[in-house]
Design a protein around this motif. Structure first.
Motif, PDB file in Angstrom:
ATOM      1  N   UNK A   1      15.510   6.692  -1.900  1.00  0.00           N
ATOM      2  CA  UNK A   1      14.223   5.994  -1.885  1.00  0.00           C
ATOM      3  C   UNK A   1      13.963   5.347  -0.528  1.00  0.00           C
ATOM      4  N   UNK A   2      14.989   4.730   0.059  1.00  0.00           N
ATOM      5  CA  UNK A   2      14.802   4.093   1.369  1.00  0.00           C
ATOM      6  C   UNK A   2      14.462   5.116   2.436  1.00  0.00           C
ATOM      7  N   UNK A   3      15.097   6.298   2.345  1.00  0.00           N
ATOM      8  CA  UNK A   3      14.763   7.363   3.299  1.00  0.00           C
ATOM      9  C   UNK A   3      13.322   7.825   3.102  1.00  0.00           C
ATOM     10  N   UNK A   4      12.901   7.946   1.856  1.00  0.00           N
ATOM     11  CA  UNK A   4      11.528   8.349   1.576  1.00  0.00           C
ATOM     12  C   UNK A   4      10.539   7.290   2.040  1.00  0.00           C
ATOM     13  N   UNK A   5      10.881   6.018   1.845  1.00  0.00           N
ATOM     14  CA  UNK A   5      10.003   4.942   2.301  1.00  0.00           C
ATOM     15  C   UNK A   5       9.870   4.953   3.817  1.00  0.00           C
TER      16      UNK A   5
ATOM     17  N   UNK B   1       5.861   8.607  -2.603  1.00  0.00           N
ATOM     18  CA  UNK B   1       7.290   8.314  -2.717  1.00  0.00           C
ATOM     19  C   UNK B   1       7.956   9.275  -3.697  1.00  0.00           C
ATOM     20  N   UNK B   2       7.325   9.500  -4.837  1.00  0.00           N
ATOM     21  CA  UNK B   2       7.887  10.421  -5.816  1.00  0.00           C
ATOM     22  C   UNK B   2       8.050  11.827  -5.249  1.00  0.00           C
ATOM     23  N   UNK B   3       7.047  12.285  -4.507  1.00  0.00           N
ATOM     24  CA  UNK B   3       7.117  13.619  -3.902  1.00  0.00           C
ATOM     25  C   UNK B   3       8.225  13.680  -2.868  1.00  0.00           C
ATOM     26  N   UNK B   4       8.342  12.641  -2.035  1.00  0.00           N
ATOM     27  CA  UNK B   4       9.378  12.619  -1.004  1.00  0.00           C
ATOM     28  C   UNK B   4      10.777  12.580  -1.618  1.00  0.00           C
ATOM     29  N   UNK B   5      10.896  11.982  -2.798  1.00  0.00           N
ATOM     30  CA  UNK B   5      12.192  11.903  -3.475  1.00  0.00           C
ATOM     31  C   UNK B   5      12.457  13.115  -4.360  1.00  0.00           C
ATOM     32  N   UNK B   6      11.476  13.995  -4.479  1.00  0.00           N
ATOM     33  CA  UNK B   6      11.645  15.175  -5.317  1.00  0.00           C
ATOM     34  C   UNK B   6      11.656  14.871  -6.798  1.00  0.00           C
ATOM     35  N   UNK B   7      10.938  13.821  -7.200  1.00  0.00           N
ATOM     36  CA  UNK B   7      10.900  13.430  -8.616  1.00  0.00           C
ATOM     37  C   UNK B   7       9.813  14.186  -9.356  1.00  0.00           C
ATOM     38  N   UNK B   8       9.945  14.311 -10.666  1.00  0.00           N
ATOM     39  CA  UNK B   8       8.870  14.925 -11.462  1.00  0.00           C
ATOM     40  C   UNK B   8       7.576  14.126 -11.331  1.00  0.00           C
ATOM     41  N   UNK B   9       6.456  14.805 -11.545  1.00  0.00           N
ATOM     42  CA  UNK B   9       5.159  14.135 -11.497  1.00  0.00           C
ATOM     43  C   UNK B   9       5.146  12.953 -12.476  1.00  0.00           C
TER      44      UNK B   9
ATOM     45  N   UNK C   1       5.482  -7.025   0.912  1.00  0.00           N
ATOM     46  CA  UNK C   1       6.447  -6.106   0.319  1.00  0.00           C
ATOM     47  C   UNK C   1       6.480  -6.342  -1.188  1.00  0.00           C
ATOM     48  N   UNK C   2       6.908  -5.318  -1.901  1.00  0.00           N
ATOM     49  CA  UNK C   2       6.860  -5.383  -3.372  1.00  0.00           C
ATOM     50  C   UNK C   2       8.130  -4.733  -3.938  1.00  0.00           C
ATOM     51  N   UNK C   3       8.739  -5.332  -4.998  1.00  0.00           N
ATOM     52  CA  UNK C   3       9.939  -4.744  -5.616  1.00  0.00           C
ATOM     53  C   UNK C   3       9.575  -3.512  -6.438  1.00  0.00           C
ATOM     54  N   UNK C   4       9.880  -2.352  -5.908  1.00  0.00           N
ATOM     55  CA  UNK C   4       9.502  -1.082  -6.533  1.00  0.00           C
ATOM     56  C   UNK C   4      10.655  -0.568  -7.381  1.00  0.00           C
ATOM     57  N   UNK C   5      10.368  -0.123  -8.577  1.00  0.00           N
ATOM     58  CA  UNK C   5      11.390   0.412  -9.464  1.00  0.00           C
ATOM     59  C   UNK C   5      11.568   1.902  -9.207  1.00  0.00           C
ATOM     60  N   UNK C   6      12.821   2.298  -9.107  1.00  0.00           N
ATOM     61  CA  UNK C   6      13.162   3.691  -8.819  1.00  0.00           C
ATOM     62  C   UNK C   6      14.251   4.132  -9.796  1.00  0.00           C
ATOM     63  N   UNK C   7      14.490   5.455  -9.935  1.00  0.00           N
ATOM     64  CA  UNK C   7      15.549   5.908 -10.837  1.00  0.00           C
ATOM     65  C   UNK C   7      16.907   5.346 -10.440  1.00  0.00           C
ATOM     66  N   UNK C   8      17.739   5.113 -11.427  1.00  0.00           N
ATOM     67  CA  UNK C   8      19.070   4.559 -11.187  1.00  0.00           C
ATOM     68  C   UNK C   8      19.858   5.476 -10.261  1.00  0.00           C
ATOM     69  N   UNK C   9      20.484   4.878  -9.239  1.00  0.00           N
ATOM     70  CA  UNK C   9      21.334   5.638  -8.321  1.00  0.00           C
ATOM     71  C   UNK C   9      20.606   6.329  -7.184  1.00  0.00           C
TER      72      UNK C   9
ATOM     73  N   UNK D   1       0.812  -1.221   0.000  1.00  0.00           N
ATOM     74  CA  UNK D   1       0.000   0.000   0.000  1.00  0.00           C
ATOM     75  C   UNK D   1       0.847   1.273   0.000  1.00  0.00           C
ATOM     76  N   UNK D   2       2.069   1.212  -0.532  1.00  0.00           N
ATOM     77  CA  UNK D   2       2.902   2.407  -0.666  1.00  0.00           C
ATOM     78  C   UNK D   2       2.453   3.204  -1.883  1.00  0.00           C
ATOM     79  N   UNK D   3       2.170   4.477  -1.680  1.00  0.00           N
ATOM     80  CA  UNK D   3       1.701   5.337  -2.761  1.00  0.00           C
ATOM     81  C   UNK D   3       2.861   5.782  -3.643  1.00  0.00           C
ATOM     82  N   UNK D   4       2.724   5.605  -4.941  1.00  0.00           N
ATOM     83  CA  UNK D   4       3.760   6.061  -5.867  1.00  0.00           C
ATOM     84  C   UNK D   4       3.908   7.578  -5.825  1.00  0.00           C
TER      85      UNK D   4
END
Length: 371
Positions: free
Chosen positions: A355-359, A314-322, A342-350, A308-311
């Motif tokens: 992402x872990x801090x945002x999670x 997470x994107x907002x917490x990581x400062x990613x574009x919409x 738990x689910x394997x979530x894809x995130x930007x390389x590097x 139930x992690x919201x994309x």
């Protein structure tokens, strides 16, 4: 009698005084105004039509100019293609392929350029998987013909994803489809499933062209067309299974596709010609004046995210574009990881540590909300 004479004299006086004359002049002026209005409307209509004529003529001239370039390039392109594919035992039907080469480079040029540019997202990944399986790299263009490399593509018969899987076929190939996840939209897992399916079809028919046709129309239609139109060769069992030790890029009876092509559904009959035309034009885009700027490849890192992690969170917490997290995880159809595990979530390389801090932040907020 006297009264009549008075009326006549009176009317003459009115005429002499100019009333009659003024009325006539006014009438003439009104008629001139009316004529001018009609003339103005006619001129306006003519001007509009003339503008449209100029616009249409410009379009025709532009199209004709493109056609002037393409036909001179197509014959040599077809000859080159025939020589290249002869080494792979993949014969071509020049007339059918030429039709799509001309169309992709003229009337459908803009859309074809956009599709070729979008191919940069997934073509390297698909080619790598094809090479690993010993399959022809030309099969990358099946994804182009099926969906234009769009992971969210959905047909009128509900085939879904870049490889346009129907629900039963996708499930049979091990793809997950439920209320939260639709792996037909997953470019990686759907590609793996598509290549497995194409390999099975090749083993059945001994022909990549027939395998592609069966991928599009279904094996039943191809087998039926073969049994009726191939002089009984399919009925004799030649195309039920290829030899177990046969290499996947070995010689198959590719001519059979062209023999039965007129007895396949219209869309399927155009399938291989489209693929071959797209393959050549993509390779020699400059020769056909195609403006192609490849999109950045689809690359990612993985982190395990709670259910139930919201994309969006997470994107907002990581400062990613919409929508960046949605682009990386198109299989998550509710824009959240499935609850309960738990689910394997894809995130930007590097960006794994970010992402872990945002999670951790979003998970603590969730616990506080529950309290």
């Amino acid at each position: 009698m006297f009264q009549i004479k008075k009326l006549i004299l009176a009317s003459r006086r009115l005429s002499a005084s100019g009333w009659y004359t003024q009325w006539g002049r006014a009438r003439q002026s009104a008629m001139r105004v009316s004529k001018l209005m009609v003339l103005s409307i006619a001129l306006g209509a003519l001007l509009i039509d003339w503008t449209e004529v100029h616009r249409f003529a410009g379009q025709v001239e532009a199209r004709w100019a493109r056609h002037q370039v393409v036909p001179s390039a197509v014959p040599s392109a077809l000859a080159d293609m025939g020589r290249e594919l002869a080494d792979a035992q993949l014969p071509i039907d020049n007339e059918r392929v030429e039709h799509w080469m001309v169309r992709f480079s003229t009337t459908a040029k803009l859309e074809f350029e956009r599709t070729l540019s979008r191919a940069g997202l997934y073509s390297d990944m698909i080619r790598e998987k094809l090479r690993a399986r010993g399959m022809p790299e030309e099969l990358v263009y099946l994804a182009m013909i099926e969906s234009g490399f769009l992971t969210n593509a959905r047909s009128t018969v509900l085939a879904t994803g870049m490889w346009q899987f129907m629900d039963p076929t996708a499930r049979a190939l091990g793809l997950r489809i439920d209320a939260y996840v639709d792996e037909r939209r997953d470019p990686v897992k759907a590609t793996d499933a598509a290549l497995v399916y194409l390999s099975e079809l090749y083993q059945q028919y001994g022909s990549w062209y027939l395998a592609a046709a069966a991928y599009n129309a279904g094996p039943t239609r191809v087998t039926l067309a073969l049994s009726r139109r191939s002089g009984g060769r399919a009925a004799n069992g030649i195309f039920h299974h290829a030899a177990d030790d046969e290499n996947l890029d070995g010689q198959g009876d590719e001519d059979l596709y062209w023999e039965i092509v007129d007895h396949l559904p219209k869309e399927t009959a155009q399938y291989v010609p489209k693929l071959l035309a797209a393959r050549y034009l993509a390779r020699y885009a400059d020769q056909f004046d195609l403006d192609v700027t490849l999109a950045d490849p689809y690359e990612y890192d993985l982190v395990w995210a709670p259910g139930a992690t919201s994309l969006a969170d997470i994107g907002e917490a990581m400062g990613l574009p919409d929508d960046r997290m949605r682009e990386l995880n198109p299989q998550l159809i509710r824009d959240m990881t499935p609850p309960g595990s738990v689910y394997p979530l894809r995130i930007p390389v590097g960006s794994a540590y970010q992402a872990m801090a945002a999670l951790a932040t979003t998970e603590s907020r969730s616990r506080l909300a529950d309290d």
